[in-house]
Design an enzyme around this catalytic site. Structure first.
Site, mmCIF file in Angstrom:
data_model
loop_
_atom_site.group_PDB
_atom_site.id
_atom_site.type_symbol
_atom_site.label_atom_id
_atom_site.label_comp_id
_atom_site.label_asym_id
_atom_site.label_seq_id
_atom_site.Cartn_x
_atom_site.Cartn_y
_atom_site.Cartn_z
ATOM 1 N NE ARG A 81 11.265 3.578 -0.498
ATOM 2 C CZ ARG A 81 12.289 3.859 0.711
ATOM 3 N NH1 ARG A 81 12.588 4.924 0.725
ATOM 4 N NH2 ARG A 81 12.559 2.749 1.025
ATOM 5 C CB CYS A 111 1.409 4.813 9.080
ATOM 6 S SG CYS A 111 1.767 6.720 8.494
ATOM 7 N N GLY A 146 10.579 -3.692 2.342
ATOM 8 C CA GLY A 146 11.867 -2.923 2.653
ATOM 9 C C GLY A 146 12.907 -2.968 1.558
ATOM 10 C CG ASP A 147 15.771 -0.688 1.157
ATOM 11 O OD1 ASP A 147 15.193 0.442 1.087
ATOM 12 O OD2 ASP A 147 16.940 -0.351 1.777
ATOM 13 N N PRO A 162 0.819 -1.234 0.151
ATOM 14 C CG PRO A 162 -0.416 -1.408 2.060
ATOM 15 C CD PRO A 162 0.665 -2.016 1.381
ATOM 16 C CG MET A 163 3.389 2.841 -1.828
ATOM 17 S SD MET A 163 4.547 3.082 -2.996
ATOM 18 C CE MET A 163 4.376 2.238 -4.082
HETATM 19 C C1 LIG Z 1 4.664 7.358 -0.702
HETATM 20 C C2 LIG Z 1 4.446 6.175 0.020
HETATM 21 C C3 LIG Z 1 3.228 6.006 0.714
HETATM 22 C C4 LIG Z 1 3.055 4.801 1.742
HETATM 23 N N1 LIG Z 1 1.811 4.504 2.103
HETATM 24 C C5 LIG Z 1 1.802 3.539 2.706
HETATM 25 C C6 LIG Z 1 0.389 3.122 3.257
HETATM 26 O O1 LIG Z 1 -0.646 3.729 3.038
HETATM 27 N N2 LIG Z 1 0.256 1.884 4.294
HETATM 28 C C7 LIG Z 1 1.194 1.181 4.223
HETATM 29 O O2 LIG Z 1 1.045 0.018 4.823
HETATM 30 N N3 LIG Z 1 2.602 1.547 3.839
HETATM 31 C C8 LIG Z 1 2.697 2.599 3.203
HETATM 32 N N4 LIG Z 1 3.954 2.814 2.769
HETATM 33 C C9 LIG Z 1 5.161 2.210 2.952
HETATM 34 C C10 LIG Z 1 5.354 1.001 1.878
HETATM 35 O O3 LIG Z 1 4.206 -0.008 1.668
HETATM 36 C C11 LIG Z 1 6.641 -0.083 2.167
HETATM 37 O O4 LIG Z 1 6.301 -0.689 3.216
HETATM 38 C C12 LIG Z 1 7.740 0.851 2.409
HETATM 39 O O5 LIG Z 1 7.967 1.819 1.577
HETATM 40 C C13 LIG Z 1 8.938 -0.060 2.503
HETATM 41 O O6 LIG Z 1 9.305 -0.586 1.129
HETATM 42 P P1 LIG Z 1 10.281 -0.015 0.130
HETATM 43 O O7 LIG Z 1 11.478 0.334 1.131
HETATM 44 O O8 LIG Z 1 10.484 -1.133 -0.570
HETATM 45 O O9 LIG Z 1 9.713 1.252 -0.501
HETATM 46 C C14 LIG Z 1 4.333 4.084 1.973
HETATM 47 C C15 LIG Z 1 5.457 4.117 1.005
HETATM 48 C C16 LIG Z 1 5.767 5.451 0.312
HETATM 49 C C17 LIG Z 1 6.879 5.507 -0.287
#
Ligand SMILES: Cc1cc2nc3c(=O)[nH]c(=O)nc-3n(C[C@H](O)[C@H](O)[C@H](O)COP(=O)(O)O)c2cc1C
Length: 349
Positions: A228, A103, A204-205, A19-20
């Site tokens: 991301r 969050c 994560g990453d 989710p983002m």
């Molecule tokens: C712009 C943005 C919005 C996010 N919104 C949420 C969200 O609404 N709910 C959630 O569980 N995680 C949210 N996350 C976290 C991501 O789901 C993920 O757990 C986190 O970015 C780590 O993964 P990554 O390092 O691969 O990006 C968000 C991350 C980003 C970058």
């Protein structure tokens, strides 16, 4: 292709879209599904805004027959408010209900929501139990490793979630204090995986196919949630599946495919949000797709584009010039794409 299950729900692939907030709307989900993501989520939706009949929340819950399997993510602190919000959305179509206990944003944790729940394990368990009783679909939970490095409690929280009836556990391998920076703690994710019977989905990453593989290898997790790494880069799902199958990382997509995908994303946006809002919301995606392109004037024009025609012209111009076949033969750019971007400090999780 590796199949993967959460409760009685079998997913076509173990590479999921995390989710983002402000990103994972219906157009973004549909686009990423077309490249093979096995499950997509809405952004986090505040239980109290659902309970108050928020229009934004109901827009975020909009879905279509192609948008499956779909997870809804709820943010809240009060079990009763969460239950009320679930009654309000009892007519909504979804396959998984997820609780956000991850969050890191200040205004969220200051209300005890999101990662704030990591400080209240008993309340957390009660909320999960209430959710499990309230819906017929599998309930999952998203946590971080802990509040800070002195209070890492992911194993305890995960066991409580399982005990309360959760059917899957998402874990972002960082503490709340780390937000999006610093090292992902593969060891803690691995400990959580060893402690649980339910599937564990690591986050994560997950920025490139080899970093997704690293999450599997280092943690023993059942699936990986990409966040991301999918921004301006939906191909990550296809390329990761290919990599895990063949051991070879496929080259980055051809410029024509990038341009086609941008046009498709734009038209999905317009169909869902309307012309004006669809174009405005696409501006940030234009920036994600073109990160690293040395054409400042074009990328600056995209920030001002107001109509579908203007945006399409910029996409066409961007990819027409063969000099700009910058991605061809380039090494995977997922890592640099994700670095130094605005969302690193203040976004949901
Ligand atoms: C712009 C943005 C919005 C996010 N919104 C949420 C969200 O609404 N709910 C959630 O569980 N995680 C949210 N996350 C976290 C991501 O789901 C993920 O757990 C986190 O970015 C780590 O993964 P990554 O390092 O691969 O990006 C968000 C991350 C980003 C970058």
């Amino acid at each position: 292709m590796l199949m993967f299950s959460i409760g009685n729900l079998t997913l076509p692939s173990p590479f999921l879209l995390s989710p983002m907030a402000g990103i994972t709307d219906l157009p973004f989900r549909l686009l990423n599904r077309s490249f093979g993501c096995g499950l997509a989520f809405t952004e986090m939706i505040g239980a109290s805004s659902v309970a108050h009949g928020s229009k934004y929340a109901s827009k975020m819950l909009s879905t279509t027959a192609e948008d499956r399997p779909l997870g809804i993510q709820i943010l809240g602190h009060d079990s009763e408010v969460i239950k009320r919000s679930l009654e309000m959305i009892s007519g909504a179509v979804f396959d998984i209900l997820d609780l956000n206990a991850a969050c890191p944003v200040k205004k969220v944790v200051s209300k005890g929501e999101g990662a704030g729940l990591l400080k209240e394990p008993v309340r957390f368990e009660k909320i999960v139990k209430g959710m499990v009783e309230a819906v017929p679909v599998p309930v999952t939970v998203k946590i971080r490793t802990g509040w800070d490095e002195t209070s890492v409690n992911a194993v305890e929280m995960a066991l409580r979630a399982e005990q309360a009836g959760a059917r899957g556990l998402f874990i972002h391998g960082r503490t709340r204090i780390q937000k999006y920076s610093g090292r992902v703690d593969y060891d803690i994710i691995g400990e959580v995986k060893k402690a649980l019977k339910i599937p564990v989905i690591a986050s994560g990453d997950a920025l490139t196919p080899d970093l997704v593989k690293k999450l599997f290898d280092e943690t023993g997790c059942d699936a990986v949630a990409v966040a991301r790494g999918a921004l301006g880069n939906p191909w990550i799902f296809r390329r990761t599946a290919e990599y895990l199958k063949s051991g070879r990382i496929a080259p980055s997509p051809h410029v024509h495919e990038i341009a086609d995908t941008m046009r498709r994303h734009l038209s999905l946006n317009i169909a869902f949000h309307g012309e004006r809002t669809g174009v405005i919301l696409f501006r940030k995606f234009f920036a994600y797709y073109t990160r690293g392109i040395p054409l400042k004037a074009l990328t600056e024009s995209a920030v001002l584009a107001k109509t579908p025609d203007q945006m399409v012209r910029l996409i066409d111009e961007l990819w027409r010039d063969p000099v700009l076949n910058w991605r061809r033969g380039q090494k995977d750019s997922g890592m640099s794409q994700a670095k130094g971007s605005a969302f690193e400090s203040e976004s949901g999780d």
